[in-house]
Motif scaffolding. Sequence first.
Motif, mmCIF file in Angstrom:
data_model
loop_
_atom_site.group_PDB
_atom_site.id
_atom_site.type_symbol
_atom_site.label_atom_id
_atom_site.label_comp_id
_atom_site.label_asym_id
_atom_site.label_seq_id
_atom_site.Cartn_x
_atom_site.Cartn_y
_atom_site.Cartn_z
ATOM 1 N N MET A 121 -11.919 99.527 -10.720
ATOM 2 C CA MET A 121 -11.837 98.957 -12.070
ATOM 3 C C MET A 121 -13.189 99.027 -12.754
ATOM 4 O O MET A 121 -14.199 98.560 -12.212
ATOM 5 C CB MET A 121 -11.349 97.511 -12.021
ATOM 6 N N LEU A 122 -13.168 99.617 -13.947
ATOM 7 C CA LEU A 122 -14.414 99.692 -14.714
ATOM 8 C C LEU A 122 -14.801 98.323 -15.225
ATOM 9 O O LEU A 122 -13.957 97.457 -15.460
ATOM 10 C CB LEU A 122 -14.229 100.619 -15.922
ATOM 11 N N GLU A 123 -16.055 98.196 -15.454
ATOM 12 C CA GLU A 123 -16.661 96.991 -16.021
ATOM 13 C C GLU A 123 -16.050 96.625 -17.376
ATOM 14 O O GLU A 123 -15.393 97.454 -18.024
ATOM 15 C CB GLU A 123 -18.139 97.274 -16.218
ATOM 16 N N ALA A 124 -16.328 95.401 -17.825
ATOM 17 C CA ALA A 124 -15.942 94.942 -19.159
ATOM 18 C C ALA A 124 -16.368 96.002 -20.171
ATOM 19 O O ALA A 124 -17.558 96.300 -20.301
ATOM 20 C CB ALA A 124 -16.620 93.615 -19.464
ATOM 21 N N THR A 125 -15.405 96.574 -20.879
ATOM 22 C CA THR A 125 -15.658 97.677 -21.802
ATOM 23 C C THR A 125 -15.247 97.214 -23.195
ATOM 24 O O THR A 125 -14.109 96.766 -23.393
ATOM 25 C CB THR A 125 -14.888 98.922 -21.334
ATOM 26 N N ALA A 126 -16.179 97.308 -24.122
ATOM 27 C CA ALA A 126 -15.999 96.622 -25.411
ATOM 28 C C ALA A 126 -15.015 97.337 -26.327
ATOM 29 O O ALA A 126 -15.114 98.549 -26.540
ATOM 30 C CB ALA A 126 -17.347 96.496 -26.103
ATOM 31 N N VAL A 127 -14.104 96.556 -26.907
ATOM 32 C CA VAL A 127 -13.123 97.123 -27.845
ATOM 33 C C VAL A 127 -13.667 97.166 -29.273
ATOM 34 O O VAL A 127 -13.107 97.834 -30.134
ATOM 35 C CB VAL A 127 -11.778 96.362 -27.800
#
Length: 338
Positions: free
Chosen positions: A57-63
């Motif tokens: 799972m990738l890190e928190a990725t900004a929307v």
Amino acid sequence: MERKLFSPITFGHVTLKNRIVMAPMCMYSSEPEDGTVQPFHLTHYESRAAGQVGLVMLEATAVQPEGRISTKDLGIWHNDHIEGLQQLTDRIHAHGAKSSIQLAHAGRKAALPNDIFAPSALAFDENYQTPITLSETAIKETIEAFQLAAKRAKQAGFDIIEIHAAHGYLINQFLSPLTNKRDDQYGGNRENRYRILSEIIDAIKLEWTGPLFVRISADEYDQNGNTLDDFIYFSNEMKKQSISLIDCSTGGVIPATIKPYPGYQVPKAEVIKNQVAIPTGAVGLITTGIQAEEILQNERADLIFLARALLRNPYWAKTAADELNTTLEAPKQYSRGW
Ligand SMILES: Cc1cc2nc3c(=O)[nH]c(=O)nc-3n(C[C@H](O)[C@H](O)[C@H](O)COP(=O)(O)O)c2cc1C
């Protein structure tokens, strides 16, 4: 001997080869500060896939750019981000692992030079800016940003999306009575506080038919925060919305001192799994194969999320297999050393 940690599990049309998940971890390494994937990310995530993690799972990725925790966060707010993310999913898939991305918006916990936004104009603490209250129009735009991010995640080849509704970031700020002081349809009672998450899930589902996980903070460490009854309510709502798994973390909503110990958050995964009858993920100071196997065999959770243990040892799965006296298939290039 077959161990549950190394048994497959299926969510919708996605089968994970084992129960080991690389937990989302911000690496703050998008050096150009434009949210793009860098060589570091390719090495970092591929290494854990080669190490036989079932789900990377990738890190928190900004929307949205204003939803970054820092200027060096990964982003998915623009179509230009897709190419790098696609390279990542290709490299993860090459090792038989599945790929996931955690879609995130930091809200009032964005440490950025620009304006920041939250459900209510309350700063996290004196080190953070006071956020601007999101208007209902801005809330709709944020929901749409999650939808467009899901569309891009699909184009980039991810197998699973996780919505970051934990650790005091934007969605968590709406869920919690400690941070949500609104008097419109997005604040007040828990039905209203859940509304943004409900609408984000519905919006994502317009683009995404794959498994959808949600990470929550199932303890706010404050007597005026959400209670277990509230978390059961939210989890039941998520179940009605066909969420595949609730990833049970805690904390981060307000500055609070937490004293972690091995498996300290596992009871949250256990109570939600058993009371709501929905798959859960356990996370937090899980470091050994025996500990992971105990959690799974005792039906306390369905997936084991590992963060720091995988930073120390990308081959944690091999270490755990040895500890549990079972075999684990080697990456073919590495079989002589396995
Ligand atoms: C370097 C680092 C970055 C993290 N970034 C995130 C993140 O992006 N999203 C998230 O939900 N949790 C994040 N976390 C929390 C982890 O996913 C995990 O819940 C926590 O570290 C407890 O698990 P552990 O004891 O296995 O490390 C981060 C943790 C670390 C150590």
